[in-house]
Design a protein around this motif. Sequence first.
Motif, short mmCIF file in Angstrom:
data_model
loop_
_atom_site.label_atom_id
_atom_site.label_comp_id
_atom_site.label_asym_id
_atom_site.label_seq_id
_atom_site.Cartn_x
_atom_site.Cartn_y
_atom_site.Cartn_z
N UNK A 1 43.48 29.69 37.78
CA UNK A 1 42.37 28.87 38.38
C UNK A 1 41.99 30.18 39.73
N UNK A 2 42.39 31.71 38.70
CA UNK A 2 42.08 32.99 39.99
C UNK A 2 40.48 33.11 40.25
N UNK A 3 39.56 31.96 39.42
CA UNK A 3 38.23 32.72 39.20
C UNK A 3 37.56 31.55 40.50
N UNK A 4 37.35 31.38 41.29
CA UNK A 4 36.78 30.54 42.34
C UNK A 4 35.59 31.26 42.84
N UNK A 5 34.35 30.19 42.38
CA UNK A 5 33.40 30.99 43.30
C UNK A 5 33.45 32.02 44.06
N UNK A 6 32.34 33.32 44.55
CA UNK A 6 32.64 34.41 44.83
C UNK A 6 33.83 35.67 44.42
N UNK A 7 34.84 35.22 43.85
CA UNK A 7 35.14 35.75 43.09
C UNK A 7 33.90 36.79 41.97
N UNK A 8 34.75 38.51 42.25
CA UNK A 8 34.18 38.87 41.08
C UNK A 8 35.17 39.91 40.73
N UNK A 9 34.42 40.26 39.17
CA UNK A 9 35.51 41.02 37.70
C UNK A 9 34.94 42.40 37.74
N UNK A 10 36.02 43.16 37.79
CA UNK A 10 35.33 44.36 37.15
C UNK A 10 36.25 44.77 35.97
#
Length: 475
Positions: free
Chosen positions: A146-155
Amino acid sequence: MAHNACVPDSDVAPQPTALILYGGTGDLAKRMVLPAIYDLFARGLLPSQFKLVGNGRGDVAHEDFREHIHEVLTEFASEPEPEQWKAFSANVLFAGGGFKDDDPGSLLEVIAEAERDLGGSPALIHYLAIPPVAFEETTKAILTHQLNQPGTKAVYEKPYGSSLDGFYALDELVHSVFDEEQIYRIDHFLGKEATQNLLLTRFGNRMFSDLWNAEHIEQVQIDVPETLDIADRAGFYDATGAGLDMVVTHLFQVAAEVAMEPPLSMGAEDLQAARESVVAAFRPLDPAEVVFGQYRSYRETEGIPEDSTTDTFAAARLWIDTARWQGVPFLLRTGKKMATGAQRVSLVFRPSDGPLHSMGHIPNALIFDLKGSGAIEIQLIVKKPGPDVVPAETCTSLNLANVADGAMSPYTSLIFDVLDGNRSLFTSSAGLEAAFKAYAPLQGDQRPKVQIYEDDSWGPAAADALAGDTGWLLR
Ligand code: BG6
């Protein structure tokens, strides 16, 4: 468009931020990502409350990771100034033990530690500087933990998928974890100062914008020969090859940057849309117009199978089915262990019709040198000094570093854009799908046979023919 580096007081991502660098002690992090993050810090462009959390399989103490970064900076950038380093390194942590679905290693604890230090929940940026085969596992683990909360970005680094089907599978998985707006698929050629200059030079100068079409341009050459071999990354390279490593990625994106229709504005969405809609007009590559090569000593490299058919060279004639580019070949070429190293985009103009017509065609060209801080060159016909009226070819060059201070490395520029939430220089799902579709004919039964070329040469002779009578400008 990336922010101008000269403005250190920008209000970048003001909320507390933690950047988790997967592959934190790996090669890409060492050469590109860590120096870029430190550069942003030194320019005052990181959020004031910022944590860098390295992740990797080994058990590396925070202090050892800091020491590693210090060495990396000294080797690949410059030795950090002691006071500045002290301030930066206080915000660096390392989470060892890898990061998997069933075993998150120490990452969750270290993020909790970062949260305590930052005094609240930071916005997370997951930076996957790991081999593409590991994208799936890490993405799944981000969801599970659960490290994908809203506001998270992934590169995501490239190549994002290794075929159209592989792209679809990865993208579906990534979209089950993040919304498209959270995803940053990085292609560092788009972050180069000189690549960004393609647009400014074209749209800012009427003397070029009016000529940017098939009526005046005979061909476009995107030429990226490299002298280096692949000795330090045999495993990755043999599974990837020049086509995937460079063509469907960097060279296609640069071709799109040259070929796009004028965007409605220079805003992020309009720019991304203009670039990606022209990729959808790339005609699928015809294997008969593609040459694959392999340098002679490649199979002697440690870790490379002796019967490897991986392409270390690719040259292709790409056609773009828009009215602007009817009949204009985009010639793409790249290879390892070639005679010279360069990164050049050349727009070759048609011969002029006037009275010099009969004196033979010496090509006029507008050339963008993408290497380093970049340069723009103009190849012109002038009068040869002397008594006779004879045309001579000359070249004038504008070094972009002389325009103003503050040039950024492509990674500095693009990571700044990630912090800033600006996706204009990142590829979208639709754009990459179109790129893989155009590349797909080279991946089936029709894949061109790999031809051996001599080390330190210009690649297989067959590639010369692709450039027609004009020939490759670099030779
Ligand atoms: C990388 C490729 O993306 O770009 C390498 O994987 C290539 O094979 C490199 O050498 C070129 O990048 P640069 O930093 O020289 O512009």
